[in-house]
Design an enzyme around this catalytic site. Structure first.
Site, short mmCIF file in Angstrom:
data_model
loop_
_atom_site.label_atom_id
_atom_site.label_comp_id
_atom_site.label_asym_id
_atom_site.label_seq_id
_atom_site.Cartn_x
_atom_site.Cartn_y
_atom_site.Cartn_z
N TYR A 50 -17.07 21.47 -34.02
CA TYR A 50 -15.76 21.53 -33.34
C TYR A 50 -15.16 22.94 -33.43
CZ TYR A 50 -15.93 16.41 -33.79
OH TYR A 50 -16.30 15.09 -33.75
N HIS A 110 -24.46 14.80 -37.88
CA HIS A 110 -23.67 14.60 -36.65
C HIS A 110 -24.42 13.90 -35.52
CE1 HIS A 110 -20.10 16.63 -34.37
NE2 HIS A 110 -20.36 15.46 -33.87
N1 LIG Z 1 -19.16 11.88 -34.00
C1 LIG Z 1 -19.16 12.14 -32.73
O1 LIG Z 1 -20.20 12.29 -32.11
C2 LIG Z 1 -17.84 12.24 -32.06
C3 LIG Z 1 -17.78 12.38 -30.67
C4 LIG Z 1 -16.52 12.45 -30.07
C5 LIG Z 1 -15.38 12.34 -30.85
N2 LIG Z 1 -15.47 12.23 -32.20
C6 LIG Z 1 -14.26 12.14 -33.06
O2 LIG Z 1 -13.39 11.15 -32.53
C7 LIG Z 1 -12.11 11.72 -32.29
C8 LIG Z 1 -11.42 11.04 -31.15
O3 LIG Z 1 -12.19 11.09 -29.97
P1 LIG Z 1 -11.74 11.91 -28.67
O4 LIG Z 1 -10.90 13.04 -29.12
O5 LIG Z 1 -12.95 12.23 -27.88
O6 LIG Z 1 -10.92 10.87 -27.80
P2 LIG Z 1 -9.80 9.72 -28.06
O7 LIG Z 1 -9.20 9.81 -29.39
O8 LIG Z 1 -10.39 8.45 -27.62
O9 LIG Z 1 -8.74 10.11 -26.95
C9 LIG Z 1 -8.01 11.29 -27.01
C10 LIG Z 1 -7.19 11.40 -25.73
O10 LIG Z 1 -6.17 10.41 -25.71
C11 LIG Z 1 -4.88 11.03 -25.64
N3 LIG Z 1 -3.99 10.23 -26.50
C12 LIG Z 1 -4.00 10.14 -27.85
N4 LIG Z 1 -3.09 9.26 -28.27
C13 LIG Z 1 -2.47 8.79 -27.16
C14 LIG Z 1 -1.45 7.84 -26.95
N5 LIG Z 1 -0.87 7.20 -27.97
N6 LIG Z 1 -1.06 7.58 -25.66
C15 LIG Z 1 -1.65 8.21 -24.63
N7 LIG Z 1 -2.64 9.11 -24.76
C16 LIG Z 1 -3.05 9.39 -26.03
C17 LIG Z 1 -5.08 12.45 -26.10
O11 LIG Z 1 -4.18 13.35 -25.45
P3 LIG Z 1 -3.20 14.37 -26.25
O12 LIG Z 1 -4.01 15.13 -27.24
O13 LIG Z 1 -2.67 15.23 -25.15
O14 LIG Z 1 -2.15 13.50 -26.87
C18 LIG Z 1 -6.52 12.74 -25.61
O15 LIG Z 1 -6.52 13.09 -24.23
C19 LIG Z 1 -12.44 13.20 -32.03
O16 LIG Z 1 -11.30 14.03 -32.09
C20 LIG Z 1 -13.47 13.45 -33.09
O17 LIG Z 1 -12.83 13.65 -34.35
C21 LIG Z 1 -16.67 12.16 -32.82
#
Ligand SMILES: NC(=O)c1ccc[n+]([C@@H]2O[C@H](COP(=O)([O-])OP(=O)(O)OC[C@H]3O[C@@H](n4cnc5c(N)ncnc54)[C@H](OP(=O)(O)O)[C@@H]3O)[C@@H](O)[C@H]2O)c1
Length: 288
Positions: A50, A110
Site C-alpha cells: 500500500y 499478501h
Molecule cells: N488483502 C487484500 O488482498 C486486500 C485487498 C483489498 C483491500 N484490502 C483491505 O481491505 C480494506 C477495505 O477495502 P477497500 O478499501 O478496497 O474497500 P471498502 O472498504 O469495501 O470500501 C471503501 C469505499 O467505501 C467508501 N465508504 C467507506 N465507508 C462508507 C460509508 N459508511 N458510507 C459510504 N461510503 C463509505 C469509501 O469512501 P471514502 O474513503 O471516501 O469514505 C471507499 O470508496 C482496504 O483498505 C485494505 O486494508 C485487502
C-alpha cells in the site's frame, strides 16, 4: 469494541480501518491519527504494497493510546515472497522499519504466489521469537489453506479474503471455522461499488434501527463472526462504521442479507496467460 480470539489466544479487534489506496502520505497519517485518537479504532490494516506503512507508523507515534492497545496488521508482498525465507526476512525487517515498530500484531503473506513455504518458515521462526504476535495468509483458497495447514508446524491464525454482500464466501468461511482460522473480510463495502449503499433490502433494515446501510452490512459481518476492515478517509464515516455495537439483526434480517449472495469473489486466474498478466500487474507495486 468487540474482539475475536485467534487460534493462538491473541485478541484481535473485530472492526478495523483499512488504508489501501490512501497514497497521499500526509492524508494517510492524518486518517490513522484521527481513527485511533478521536474515533476509537484499535485495528489498522496496512500492507507493504500500500506504500503507506511509514505514514501509519508516524500516526502511531503521535497518538496518546498505548501501543499495546493498538492492533497493527501488515502484509508481505510477492516481490519478497518470491525469495522465500530470505525475502520474508527482508520484507518483515522493512515493514518494521517503515512502521517504526519493534513488533507487528499480525503479519500476512499478501497473495498465494511465490515461495510460500520458505516465507512461512521465516515468519514462523520470528513468530515463535515474539516479533510478530500472529501470522496469517491472504487470498488463500480453501484447498490451499488446507494444504498449508497440513504441511506447516504453525497454523495460519487468519485468512483475509474478499467478502461483501454480493460475494459472501459462505463455504470459505465454514472451511475456516472448521479449522479454527479467523476470516477477515477485505473490501466489505465492495470497494464502494455502485448500488451497494442503496440496496432496498438493506435500507429497509437500516430504517428499522435508524442505522445506515453501511452499518447494517458491518453488523451482518460481526454477527457472522467475521472481522471487517472498511476503508474511509472521512472522520464522519469512521464514526458511522464503528457505531455498530448497539443493535442486533434478527435471524430473519440476517437471512434476507444472506440471500443477496451471488457467489464468486476474488480469485486468481486459472489460465497461463491470465496468470502472467496478473503477475505483471502485481509486480508494478513497489514496496521500497
Ligand atoms: N488483502 C487484500 O488482498 C486486500 C485487498 C483489498 C483491500 N484490502 C483491505 O481491505 C480494506 C477495505 O477495502 P477497500 O478499501 O478496497 O474497500 P471498502 O472498504 O469495501 O470500501 C471503501 C469505499 O467505501 C467508501 N465508504 C467507506 N465507508 C462508507 C460509508 N459508511 N458510507 C459510504 N461510503 C463509505 C469509501 O469512501 P471514502 O474513503 O471516501 O469514505 C471507499 O470508496 C482496504 O483498505 C485494505 O486494508 C485487502
Amino acid at each position: 469494541m468487540e474482539y475475536v480470539t485467534l487460534n493462538n489466544g491473541v485478541q484481535m479487534p473485530k472492526l478495523g480501518l483499512g488504508v489501501f489506496r490512501i497514497t497521499d502520505l500526509e492524508q494517510a497519517e492524518e486518517v490513522v491519527y484521527q481513527a485511533i485518537e478521536n474515533v476509537g479504532y484499535r485495528l489498522i490494516d496496512t500492507a507493504a504494497a500500500y506504500g503507506n506503512e511509514k505514514a501509519v507508523g508516524a500516526a502511531l507515534r503521535k497518538v496518546s493510546v498505548p501501543r499495546e492497545d493498538i492492533f497493527v496488521t501488515s502484509k508481505l508482498w510477492i516481490t519478497d515472497v518470491q525469495d522465500g525465507y530470505e525475502g520474508a526476512k527482508r520484507g518483515l525487517d522493512r515493514s518494521l522499519m517503515n512502521l517504526g515498530l519493534d513488533y507487528i500484531d499480525l503479519y500476512l503473506i499478501h497473495q498465494p504466489i511465490g515461495d510460500l513455504y520458505g516465507a512461512w518458515k521465516y515468519l514462523s521462526e520470528v513468530y515463535e521469537e515474539g516479533k510478530i504476535r500472529a501470522i496469517g495468509v491472504d487470498n488463500f483458497t480453501q484447498a490451499r489453506l488446507a494444504e498449508f495447514i497440513h504441511f506447516n508446524k504453525i497454523k495460519p491464525a487468519v485468512n483475509m479474503i474478499e467478502a461483501n454482500v454480493f460475494h459472501q464466501r459462505k463455504e470459505d468461511h465454514q472451511a475456516m471455522e472448521k479449522r479454527d482460522v479467523q476470516m477477515i473480510a477485505w473490501a466489505p463495502f465492495s470497494a464502494g461499488a455502485v448500488g451497494v449503499f442503496t440496496l432496498p433490502e438493506l435500507t429497509t433494515i437500516g430504517d428499522k434501527y435508524q442505522k445506515t446501510v453501511g452499518q447494517v452490512i458491518l453488523r451482518w459481518f460481526m454477527q457472522r463472526g467475521i472481522v471487517a476492515i472498511p476503508k474511509t478517509v472521512r472522520v464522519e464515516r469512521m464514526k458511522e462504521n464503528l457505531d455498530i455495537f448497539d443493535f442486533e439483526l434478527t435471524e430473519e434480517e440476517m437471512a434476507i442479507i444472506n440471500h443477496l449472495d451471488q457467489g464468486g469473489g476474488y480469485s486468481l486466474p486459472e489460465t497461463a496467460d491470465g496468470f502472467e498478466n496478473l503477475l505483471r500487474a502485481l509486480g508494478n507495486f513497489s514496496v521500497d
